[in-house]
Motif scaffolding. Structure first.
Motif: not given
Length: 243
Positions: A78-83
């Motif tokens: 989810l972090s990779l999807a946002c950043f």
């Protein structure tokens, strides 16, 4: 006297062997028991090369351990999807460094106050051998090459129309993927894949019997339709390779 002798005549000997009908019933009753382990073995054949520790995770044998692994993976994805990847790696590294530095300072302060010498708090991890073994790397590389070669051979067979039916199925699958790609991006598909890995095997394990029944019904229906189509279009029938 003759009548008395005939009345007390010894009975005819009884055959100790069981009746044929009983023997056949006993054999028939034991046959399903011998087939059950083979069915179970074939059902789990596709998991034979999976590490048992991975199986314990995806089947939620230890709920706490699986929850930590699944939650960590979802947090990273989810972090990779946002950043960006660089930002996520930098923030994760800073978080790990903050935890280890705080723990090291805490241990040093406690050792100074209690006047003890417990040594380095991470000594067991510092002494741990984390180097990659040449044999293990070679084994993994060989396995990876086998899978890559198998995929390349299959793609060549599909794209060069070695079998018309299989190539048509492959084309339909690619057509479905065009719609899937328009609905989801790559990272969303990876997130969905991770969720499926941690949910579908457990669901199948719990509801194995009804799922197998529905799959068998669907397979039978599909094969029936395919047979009808091939009977009307003979050129779609698979060609048997010459030995």
């Amino acid at each position: 006297s003759a009548g008395a002798q005939s009345a007390f005549k010894s009975p005819a000997p009884v055959d100790p062997s069981p009746a044929p009908s009983q023997e056949s019933e006993a054999v028939s009753s034991t046959e399903p028991l011998s087939e059950a382990p083979q069915e179970t073995k074939s059902a789990g054949q596709w998991l034979k090369n999976v590490d048992p520790r991975v199986l314990d995770l995806i089947y939620w044998r230890d709920v706490r351990k699986t929850g930590v692994v699944f939650g960590s993976m979802m947090l990273v994805l989810l972090s990779l999807a946002c950043f960006s990847l660089l930002s996520v790696m930098a923030y994760l590294s800073m978080a790990v460094l903050t935890v280890t530095l705080s723990f090291r300072l805490y241990k040093n302060v406690m050792a100074a106050v209690q006047k003890t010498n417990d040594g380095h708090p991470f000594k067991q991890y510092l002494d741990l051998d984390i180097t990659l073994k040449e044999e293990k790397v070679s084994r993994v590389t060989q396995t990876l090459l086998q899978h890559i070669n198998r995929i390349l051979l299959e793609l060549r067979r599909l794209f060069l129309i070695e079998d018309l039916i299989d190539s048509i199925k492959f084309g339909l699958l690619l057509w479905v993927f065009t719609y899937v790609g328009s609905w989801f991006n790559g990272m969303t598909l990876v997130i969905l894949l991770v969720i499926d890995v941690f949910t579908l095997p457990k669901v199948y394990e719990v509801y194995k019997v009804p799922i197998d029944n529905y799959l068998n019904m669907a397979t039978t229906q599909f094969n029936t339709i395919l047979t009808q189509v091939q009977s009307k279009l003979p050129f779609l029938k698979k060609k048997v390779k010459a030995q």
